[in-house]
Each structure stands twice: as C-alpha cells, then as structure tokens.
Design a protein around this motif. Structure first.
Motif, short mmCIF file in Angstrom:
data_model
loop_
_atom_site.label_atom_id
_atom_site.label_comp_id
_atom_site.label_asym_id
_atom_site.label_seq_id
_atom_site.Cartn_x
_atom_site.Cartn_y
_atom_site.Cartn_z
N VAL A 91 8.32 0.21 2.00
CA VAL A 91 7.66 0.20 0.69
C VAL A 91 6.58 -0.89 0.63
N ASN A 116 4.40 6.74 0.70
CA ASN A 116 5.64 7.08 1.42
C ASN A 116 5.43 7.10 2.93
N TYR A 117 4.61 6.20 3.42
CA TYR A 117 4.16 6.24 4.81
C TYR A 117 4.26 4.85 5.42
N CYS A 120 6.85 5.91 10.02
CA CYS A 120 7.09 7.30 10.40
C CYS A 120 6.76 7.45 11.87
N ARG A 141 10.86 9.39 7.73
CA ARG A 141 9.97 9.53 6.58
C ARG A 141 10.58 10.47 5.53
N LEU A 197 12.59 8.26 3.47
CA LEU A 197 11.73 7.36 2.69
C LEU A 197 11.01 8.13 1.57
N ARG A 198 10.60 9.37 1.87
CA ARG A 198 9.98 10.20 0.82
C ARG A 198 10.97 10.44 -0.31
N SER A 253 13.41 8.59 -1.19
CA SER A 253 13.64 7.34 -1.93
C SER A 253 12.52 7.06 -2.94
N ALA A 254 11.39 7.75 -2.78
CA ALA A 254 10.29 7.61 -3.74
C ALA A 254 10.27 8.76 -4.74
N ASP A 304 10.43 12.10 -3.89
CA ASP A 304 9.92 13.35 -3.33
C ASP A 304 11.11 14.21 -2.90
N ASN A 321 10.74 1.02 -4.62
CA ASN A 321 9.81 2.02 -5.19
C ASN A 321 9.82 1.98 -6.71
N GLN A 361 3.31 15.26 -4.58
CA GLN A 361 3.81 14.07 -3.90
C GLN A 361 2.81 13.69 -2.79
#
Lengths: 358, 69
Positions: A19, A29-30, A33, A108, A111-112, A114-115, A117, A244, A257
């Motif tokens: 984050v 969200n990157y 990755c 990813r 992680l996506r 967690s945001a 998505d 996030n 997203q």
C-alpha cells in the motif's frame, strides 16, 4: 524468532509495503506483483513493445537481491537444476499468460481484494481450483524428474539472477539508454527507485526466510492441513486492508477498479491456469523468483519463460486490460489450460514401490 | 533399511506426497533429502500425524526416519 513472529513480520511487510508503494507512486493496487512487474521489466528490455508498460521495477530486483543475500549468509546458496527445463519454461509462459489475462499474480489478487476489488475473490477461487487440479496430477505421479547440484562451470548460471538484478538496478538508477521507460500509463507510475528497492529487499528476505509461496499455502492446507503460509496471507490481507482504509484507497465493488476488469469467467480461468501451472512447476511466480535467486536454475528457466510469456501475451494481444479480455486472450487461456493439463498428464511416472535407495 | 525413499532433487511438494503415500502403506519409512524446504514440510507433516521422527544431517543431505507410534 518464533514462527508466529515471522508470520506477522512477513504479512506486515508485504501488506503495508504494497500500500505504501502505491502511496509513493505505483499504480493502484500494484505495490507488489510478480507477474505485472516482470511484464514491465520485459517491456523495459524490449521483449514487448507496449509503450505504456515499460519500467524495470526495482521491487523485483529487491526480491532477488534480498533472497540471494539471505541464502548466501545462511550457506543455502547452492546452484542446482536440470529437471526438464524446457517444460519449466513452458509452465512459466503459461503462468504469465494466465496472470496477464486476470491482470495480476495471486499476490496481486489478494492485494486487490484488500482494496475492495471483489474481482480478486473470483480469481482466487480460480487459483485454488487450479491448485486442486495440480495436486490431482501430483498424486497421480506427475514428476519432472530430479534436479542436481551443479558441480561444474554450469554453477555460475546460479548467479545470473542477482547479476541481472544489479545491472537492471544500475540501469534504472541512471536512466540508462539500454532500458526503455514509459512516458505515460502504468509504466510511468512508480515510487522512487530507492523506496521500491528497499521495499523489495525487505520482502525478498522475508519471502525467502518463510519459503513464501502463494500456491504452496493452498497446497499445504489441502495436502496436510498446514496453515503456516495461509496465516501470512491472512496477516498481509488485514494489514493491507487497514492501510487502504487509512489512506482512503479502499473502494468496494467489481467495476471501475484500478488496472482491472470484471469478466468473471476469465478472471477465474486466468488464475486457474496460474494455479495449475504453479503447482506443476513447484511454486508460484513469486516463489520462482526467490528460488532462482537462491541458485535454482530450473526456477531461472521458469522466470525466463514468464518473461517470454509477457512478450507473447502483449505481442499477440492476449493480455487483459481495463476493457476486458479479447477473443484471442480467451482462446489462449483455454489452450493454455489444455496444454498445462497435457503436461500434467504426460509427465506422470509409474508409481514405484518402496525400495532400497541407491 | 527397508522402505527407504530417495527423494533428492525432486520439486516441491513431490517429496511430501511420496512420503505421505509411503506412510499409508508402512509403519516405518526413511526418506533421503538434499533440500531444507521438503525436509521442513515432511517434519511438519509427520508431527501433524503424531509420528515419531529422527532427522540426521550428513554432508548437506538429510535422512529422516518416520515411525508410526
């Protein structure tokens, strides 16, 4: 340090680090990755020509240098390989193809999610399904054969990943002309290289220490109900979710997203392909990078396959985008699943009875 | 020893799967490994099943003896 401390530390570094990297300039969200960032490195090296996806991401160099350093310090750097490299190259290509159709590796995907998505859920179900299919092949006797410790000059190949990482790092730091740099699009969005490197180094050391592997976490649970790696992902998810929310980056939903699409079938099948190929290759994209840094030339070949896969996916317009997945990409995923399943089927050995070892 | 598995150089998680399959058929199995990751995985598996384990390291290789109690 106890195992619970390593679980917490690794999860926090990956979750918060990802984050913070976005806050410092990486695309949405990157933060981390393995697939997308390797794809950007492939672009920087001219393996594909998509002008918006070209940047030698120092996070990946940090993973490699961090894992190499830890292996060296612990006396675990031992170049080895020779277990069916051509098939491993193909599996690397398939992993990258599946990931680029979804737009992210399983790391990813988490992680996506967690945001906010929600496409991450679809993809992670696909990933778990692919791992399940891979385990079926493993239990049916799938085996690419033994690797061996390199005891001749081939052992120097074990140093290629860390040498390559250092050269790329110098290139990024000096804006060297042998690399291409995006002027717009995701490739132009990045944290300062030193911050990316530090975040990568910390993550690389911890990923190597904990033997972190996204497919390994699901696989170990399905095989022996071991939850060690899953706990790391749990901590990572909670840490990234909290960060996030704190930074105002949390937005729940399927549509609009960052760097994502909502074609559910192809999100599912994209990471199904990654899960299947990763299980047959012996580790997810992240794990292959870490293993290659530790001197495993089979994993290095798999990483080279991933770089080639990035070139193929973007050269033939197979990769997904914010607009979705085109017909060529859809066909490619189905062919990829078929090819990977064929590898799983064809490389089964006859189950050998217990016998005296030679 | 009878029931010895040479699992050196095999990709993760094949050593674990082969050990698990062997323990379904025998009360005592010895495995030979040359990497730490499968060693740790196999020891974790054995402990989860409450099997007895002995692990010795010789010249960078591991011999793990697993016994059903």
């Amino acid at each position: 340090m106890s195992s619970i401390c390593w679980i917490l530390l690794t999860g926090l570094v990956f979750g918060l680090g990802a984050v913070l990297l976005v806050k410092f300039g990486n695309p949405g969200n990157y933060g981390y990755c393995a697939a997308c960032q390797l794809r950007d490195i492939a672009g920087a090296l001219g393996i594909h020509q998509v002008a918006t996806l070209q940047y030698a991401r120092p996070e990946i160099m940090g993973w490699i240098i961090g894992a190499f350093s830890l292996a060296t310090v612990r006396g675990e750097f031992r170049p080895r390989g020779g277990s069916n490299p051509i098939i491993r190259f193909l599996l690397g290509m398939m992993m990258m193809l599946g990931a680029l159709v979804f737009l992210g590796c399983p790391l990813r995907a988490l992680l996506r999610l967690s945001a906010g998505d929600l496409n991450g859920i679809t993809a992670l179900f696909g990933f778990a399904g692919g791992i399940g299919a891979g385990i079926w092949f493993l239990q049916s006797g799938y085996n690419l054969g033994r690797s061996r410790v390199h005891d001749n000059s081939v052992r120097y190949l074990g140093y290629l990943p860390v040498i390559g990482a250092i050269v790329l790092l110098i290139g990024v730091a000096m804006q060297a002309p042998f690399l291409q740099f995006s002027l717009k699009g995701p490739g132009s969005q990045h944290a300062p290289w030193l911050i990316s490197l530090v975040a990568g180094l910390a993550a690389g050391v911890l990923a190597a220490k904990t033997r972190m592997c996204l497919s390994g976490g699901v696989r170990d649970y399905l095989l022996v109900r071991d939850t060690y790696l899953l706990k790391i992902y749990g901590v990572m998810f909670v840490a990234a979710l909290a960060a996030n929310v704190y930074f105002g980056l949390f937005k729940i939903g399927f549509s609009n997203q960052p760097l994502a699409h909502s074609m559910h079938i192809w999100n599912f099948l994209g990471l199904f392909l990654v899960g299947l190929a990763a299980t047959l290759a012996g580790g997810c994209p992240l794990r292959q990078l870490i293993l290659s840094a530790e001197g495993n030339t089979d994993a290095l070949v798999c990483v080279l396959g991933m770089l080639a896969g990035a070139g193929l996916a973007h050269g033939l317009n197979l990769a997904g985008s914010g607009a979705g997945v085109g017909a060529a990409g859809q066909i490619a995923v189905l062919v990829g699943i078929g090819l990977t399943a064929a590898i799983g089927f064809l490389f089964r050995e006859k189950m050998v009875a217990l016998k005296e070892a030679i | 020893m009878e029931n010895t598995l040479d699992l050196r150089g095999l990709s993760c998680p094949i050593p674990l799967i082969k050990t698990k399959q062997a323990m379904e058929k025998a009360d005592c199995v010895q495995v030979i490994l040359d990497e730490t990751t499968p060693k740790e995985n196999i020891l974790k598996y054995a402990r989860s099943q409450s099997f007895q384990t002995e692990c010795e390291e010789v010249a960078g290789e591991y011999r793990i003896t697993i016994r059903k109690v």
